[in-house]
Design an enzyme around this catalytic site. Sequence first.
Site, PDB file in Angstrom:
ATOM      1  N   SER A  64     -10.912  12.439 -43.432  1.00  0.00           N
ATOM      2  CA  SER A  64     -11.074  13.547 -42.444  1.00  0.00           C
ATOM      3  C   SER A  64     -10.544  12.903 -41.244  1.00  0.00           C
ATOM      4  O   SER A  64      -9.962  11.995 -41.192  1.00  0.00           O
ATOM      5  CB  SER A  64     -12.412  14.136 -42.555  1.00  0.00           C
ATOM      6  OG  SER A  64     -13.203  13.353 -42.147  1.00  0.00           O
ATOM      7  N   PRO A  66     -11.834  12.763 -36.971  1.00  0.00           N
ATOM      8  CA  PRO A  66     -12.115  12.069 -35.646  1.00  0.00           C
ATOM      9  C   PRO A  66     -12.717  10.454 -35.547  1.00  0.00           C
ATOM     10  O   PRO A  66     -12.789   9.819 -36.487  1.00  0.00           O
ATOM     11  CB  PRO A  66     -13.358  13.015 -34.886  1.00  0.00           C
ATOM     12  CG  PRO A  66     -13.154  14.245 -35.614  1.00  0.00           C
ATOM     13  CD  PRO A  66     -12.626  13.889 -37.138  1.00  0.00           C
ATOM     14  N   THR A 322     -16.302   6.138 -38.330  1.00  0.00           N
ATOM     15  CA  THR A 322     -16.504   6.975 -37.337  1.00  0.00           C
ATOM     16  C   THR A 322     -16.831   8.508 -38.031  1.00  0.00           C
ATOM     17  O   THR A 322     -17.234   9.274 -37.208  1.00  0.00           O
ATOM     18  CB  THR A 322     -15.332   7.034 -36.609  1.00  0.00           C
ATOM     19  OG1 THR A 322     -14.001   7.425 -37.099  1.00  0.00           O
ATOM     20  CG2 THR A 322     -15.250   5.745 -35.599  1.00  0.00           C
ATOM     21  N   GLU A 323     -16.919   8.730 -39.204  1.00  0.00           N
ATOM     22  CA  GLU A 323     -17.102   9.940 -40.050  1.00  0.00           C
ATOM     23  C   GLU A 323     -17.438   9.321 -41.436  1.00  0.00           C
ATOM     24  O   GLU A 323     -16.509   8.956 -42.143  1.00  0.00           O
ATOM     25  CB  GLU A 323     -15.920  11.035 -40.044  1.00  0.00           C
ATOM     26  CG  GLU A 323     -16.044  12.019 -38.967  1.00  0.00           C
ATOM     27  CD  GLU A 323     -15.094  13.177 -39.312  1.00  0.00           C
ATOM     28  OE1 GLU A 323     -14.852  13.354 -40.421  1.00  0.00           O
ATOM     29  OE2 GLU A 323     -14.346  13.685 -38.276  1.00  0.00           O
ATOM     30  N   SER A 324     -18.452   9.894 -41.836  1.00  0.00           N
ATOM     31  CA  SER A 324     -18.671   9.965 -43.514  1.00  0.00           C
ATOM     32  C   SER A 324     -19.851  10.904 -43.708  1.00  0.00           C
ATOM     33  O   SER A 324     -21.037  10.894 -42.981  1.00  0.00           O
ATOM     34  CB  SER A 324     -19.036   8.573 -43.958  1.00  0.00           C
ATOM     35  OG  SER A 324     -18.738   8.545 -45.343  1.00  0.00           O
TER      36      SER A 324
END
Length: 386
Positions: A64, A66, A322-324
């Site tokens: 995904s 950011p 930074t995203e999960s």
Amino acid sequence: MRLSNLIASASLLSAATLAAPANHEHKDKRAVVTTTVQKQTTIIVNGAASTPVAALEENAVVNSAPAAATSTTSSAASVATAAASSSENNSQVSAAASPASSSATTSTQSSSSSQASSSSSSGEDVSSFASGVRGITYTPYESSGACKSASEVASDLAQLTDFPVIRLYGTDCNQVENVFKAKASNQKVFLGIYYVDQIQDGVDTIKSAVESYGSWDDVTTVSIGNELVNGNQATPSQVGQYIDSGRSALKAAGYTGPVVSVDTFIAVINNPELCDYSDYMAVNAHAYFDKNTVAQDSGKWLLEQIQRVWTACDGKKNVVITESGWPSKGETYGVAVPSKENQKDAVSAITSSCGADTFLFTAFNDYWKADGAYGVEKYWGVLSNE
């Protein structure tokens, strides 16, 4: 369990896919094309212990949007490769761009009463996992896509005080100032300049908020751009130029901390040139889009992606996720089933395996988004009711 206590020996079936960003928080999933590579890898994380991790089959990995991180010395990526078979040296990972999603625009449908606010808390005991992760992502938008007021942001942030770092994606909606005013005194922020044609404006906005409501010590990282390579919006060399511009402008403003550009883990694996530009590797990775990974294995899957990125960068850069996260609603994708219970299991697994190097995605459901591929885009909020 922190990464410093882990030795992983795994036979990986690796596949690569691309995803593309969308509006506001800039995240949109797309259909995937996979390429399979087999390799044998033995890794030592932070030079320690002896707990083996079972091999995972990874046949469709999608990412995904950011970026984020809390400090210059991320622990996760202090991954040392102890041994690797010769087959690893010959392996190649490739990715194919996928067709554009028809849902790349923000949904404007009116929300039901249960969706009136993206920040309705589920009553979950946040402290049970918040202290075990690096931070959490946050976006300041109403269900309609309009900007939240300062008081609404303050109400949201009051539910996030247990998270060490709040990650923002941009500077619109007065979000930097509002978050600085609302955050707890011991919390840090991971800031973002999303629009790479407005870098100086973004730096000026950040500087004003920092000088008025905090200090540069409150800022762990600033990201320049988000998933630019993954979204075919820039080449790796162009990303390098954006980072250089941002770093120079930030230094002139008084900031001397880490500067990165966030992309998907597979974009970095396929474009290792990206390793040359950021101060550390800030990447997004979601096990749900692997389709062959169940929620309970999200942590092991994520740890493998950290190792893959570290290897792609020749062990020269630390890696921060930074995203999960995991969606609570949407379509079943392979063995990946969206549900609130599975979301809790995924968060628990991520926290246990590599939470200290991971930003959870995301604080609250993003009802302002379009449904996206598999109908999951709105439903990643770990503190939301559905």
